[in-house]
Design an enzyme around this catalytic site. Sequence first.
Site, PDB file in Angstrom:
ATOM      1  N   ASP A 416      26.527  44.744  36.336  1.00 27.42           N
ATOM      2  CA  ASP A 416      27.624  44.352  37.211  1.00 27.42           C
ATOM      3  C   ASP A 416      28.439  43.212  36.594  1.00 27.42           C
ATOM      4  O   ASP A 416      28.005  42.545  35.655  1.00 27.42           O
ATOM      5  CB  ASP A 416      27.073  43.937  38.576  1.00 27.42           C
ATOM      6  CG  ASP A 416      27.950  44.427  39.723  1.00 27.42           C
ATOM      7  OD1 ASP A 416      29.165  44.614  39.512  1.00 27.42           O
ATOM      8  OD2 ASP A 416      27.422  44.626  40.835  1.00 27.42           O
ATOM      9  N   ASP A 477      32.978  50.426  45.322  1.00 18.10           N
ATOM     10  CA  ASP A 477      31.926  50.036  46.250  1.00 18.10           C
ATOM     11  C   ASP A 477      32.052  50.767  47.579  1.00 18.10           C
ATOM     12  O   ASP A 477      31.199  50.593  48.461  1.00 18.10           O
ATOM     13  CB  ASP A 477      31.977  48.526  46.511  1.00 18.10           C
ATOM     14  CG  ASP A 477      31.324  47.720  45.402  1.00 18.10           C
ATOM     15  OD1 ASP A 477      30.621  48.316  44.567  1.00 18.10           O
ATOM     16  OD2 ASP A 477      31.507  46.490  45.379  1.00 18.10           O
TER      17      ASP A 477
END
Length: 675
Positions: A416, A477
Site C-alpha cells: 500500500d 477501495d
Amino acid sequence: MHEGAGRCKRVNEQCEHLRLDDEAVTVVWTAEAGNVLLTYLGPRLPDDADLGAVATAGVRGRHENQAEEPAVPGLFSGGDEKSQRRVVSAFSETGGESLSARVVDERMGRAYSLRWEKVGVRPGAFRIESQGVMRLPVPGWATRFRTFSGRWAGEMRSAVRPLAEARYHATDSEGRAGHGGGHWLVLEAGDCGAERGLCLAVFLESGVFHDVRVDGDADGRGLVTMSNGAADLAGYLLFSADGENGLMRAAHGLVRTELPAQRDSRGPRKVHLNTWEALGFDMDEASCLRLVDDAAAIGAERFVLDDGWFRGRRDDRTSLGDWTVDADRFPNGLTPLIERCRAKGLDFGLWVEPEMVSPDSELARAHPEWIIGGPDAPTQRNQLMLDLTRDDARAFVFESIDRLLRENDIAYLKWDHNRPLLSASEADEAALSQVGAQMMRDLRRAHPGLEIEACASGGGRIDYEMLRHCRRVWPSDNNDAVERLRIIREWSRFIPLDVLGNHVGPSPNPVTGRRLDMDFRAKVAMFGHMGVEADPGAMTADERDVLAAHIALYKAWRGVIHGGDLYHLRFADAGQTGFLCLAEEGARGLALAARTDFAAKHEGEPVRLPGLAADAGYRVRLLEPWPDKARRYLSNATKWREGIVLPGQAMMTSGLALPLTHPETAWLIALERVG
C-alpha cells in the site's frame, strides 16, 4: 529499412520520408529543416504508396490570418518560440522495427532525441522514448478526446471533449500516479464506436508527477504534450482502426508480453479472501484461524492478512514502520495461521506499507532524520513518508520486509501507499518516485515467485511502471458492485482483467451504504481477479452458497476471462452494461450482462455480443445461479439452462432478449462454438 523509407544524416541533406509498419498500421515521419512531422498515422498504407504525395495531401496552405509558423505541429514543437532547431538525423533502424530522430537547438545549445519502437504481440502498439517531453501532433482524423479524472473511491471517470480549440490540462504532484488517471488519454474519430472507427491512446509509462496538455486551435491543429519531470521519458501509443475494443486488445497484448511481472507470471489467478472488510483492525489469531476455515469452505485459494497484524497496530494512528508481528494478537507469530492456510489448500499473503511511517512508532522515534520534512511534518491518514533515497533508510526497510519473507511462507504482498507527497519540496521527487518500484524489483529477485499487488488507497498508484513489478493492482477501495462495473470498465481500457483486483464486499457497502444481493455482487466480481473482502461467517447460509457457486464458476472460466480477448458491450441505455471475453480463437466465451438502475421500459435492450464468427454456430447457456428477481421472466428456462444453438450473426445483430428490467440484475452468458 522499408522500401521507400529514407535517412537524414547531415544538417542540410534533403531527407526522405520514414515509414514504420506492422500488420495493420503505418506511421510516416517527414524530417524538415527544424522539425520532424508526423505525416501519417493510421491504417496500413500500400507498400508502394507515394509517401511524398501523402505528405503533400496532408498540409494546407496558410490563410490570411495565420502566423508564419509551421502549418502542422511537429514532434519537436513547443518550447521557446525563438529556438533555432535543425534536424541532425532521422532514420529507420533495427530492421524497420523503430524510427529515431535527433534535433539540435543551436540557440539553446541543447540536443533532443526521439524513438518510436513497435512493441507487443498485437498491431498498433508503440513505445516512445524522448527527452524531457513527449509530444504527439493530433492526426487530422481525430475530432475528440477522452480524458479521465476521479478521486478516492471514485476513480477513472471518463469524459469526451471536442478537440476544436481545446485547452485541457491535467497535473499531479503527489508522488504517485494519482486517483484521477490524468496521464491516460484517448483520441477518437467522430464515428468511433465499440467495434469500428479510428482511435489511439497515448500515455506515460510512469504517471508520477505527470503534466498533460491537449491544445487545439481554430485552424484544426492539435498537440498533445506529456511530461513527468524525468530527463529520459517513456510512454506508449496504441492505435486501432477497430474502435475501442480493438484499442483495448492492443493494450492488453502489450501488458501481457512486454511488462516483466505480467509476462513472467505463471498459473491461474487465485481467489483471494482479504481480511480488511471482514475484520478491520479487530483481529487476533483465533479470529483469523476461523476466517481461514470459512475462506476454504467457500472455495478461496489465498488468504491475505491486511492491516493490523504488526506490533502496536490497533488503529490507523500508530506503528507504521514497525514491521514485527504483534505478540499480543499473534503470540505464536504467523506460523499457526500460515500452517492452517497450507492445510486448507490456501497460500498466504500479507499487507505492508513500506514507504510510510507513523509519527507514533518506534521507527520514527529512533530515526527522525529518515522522515521527509521531519517528525513534525503535516500528516495525511496519520502518516508520514520515509526518505528512501537515503541508503540507510532504504536498507533498513528492505531488510524488514525481506526478513518477513525469509522467516514466513508468504506468497503475496499487498503493498500500500496511502499518503501522497504534500509538498513538491518534500524530497527529490524523481528519485523518490522510483525507489518503491526498485524495492519491489529487488524483493522479487530475492524471492522468485513472490507476487506483489500495488495499492494506494485504491487506484492511486496505477501505471505501466508499476505493472513491471506488480502482478496485480487494486483499482479502488470501493467494492460497491454498481460502482465497480464502471471502475473496471474504464481501467480495462488499458489493463487486462487478470491484473485488476475485483472483490465481493459486504452489504451494506462500507463506502456507499448500498445494499446489493450476493448474486449481483458475485457476478460482477468474476470479471477481474476475483476475491472476497467480507466475512463469510456474517453471511446467511444462502449467501454463502451463492458465493461459493460463483467462485466455482470463476475457477471453471478464469482461463477464458483472463486469457481471452475482452470486449465492452455497448447499449444505448445507460443503465445497461457488460463485458464479453472470447478465448481459444473465439471458440469459448463468457459474457456478463448487467443492469444497474430500474429500466424505463419493461423490456431491457437486447444483449448483442460482438467479435463472433458470423457464419458459425454457438451453444448459448445462462449459467446458474440466476438472479431471483429476473429468473421468473425467462421465456424458456429449460432451454436457457441446457443451451440453444444460435448463429454468430444473429447474436451480433439482434442479440439475446434477457430479463434486464430490475435494478442490480446480472446474467452470465456462456458461449461454445459448435460444428
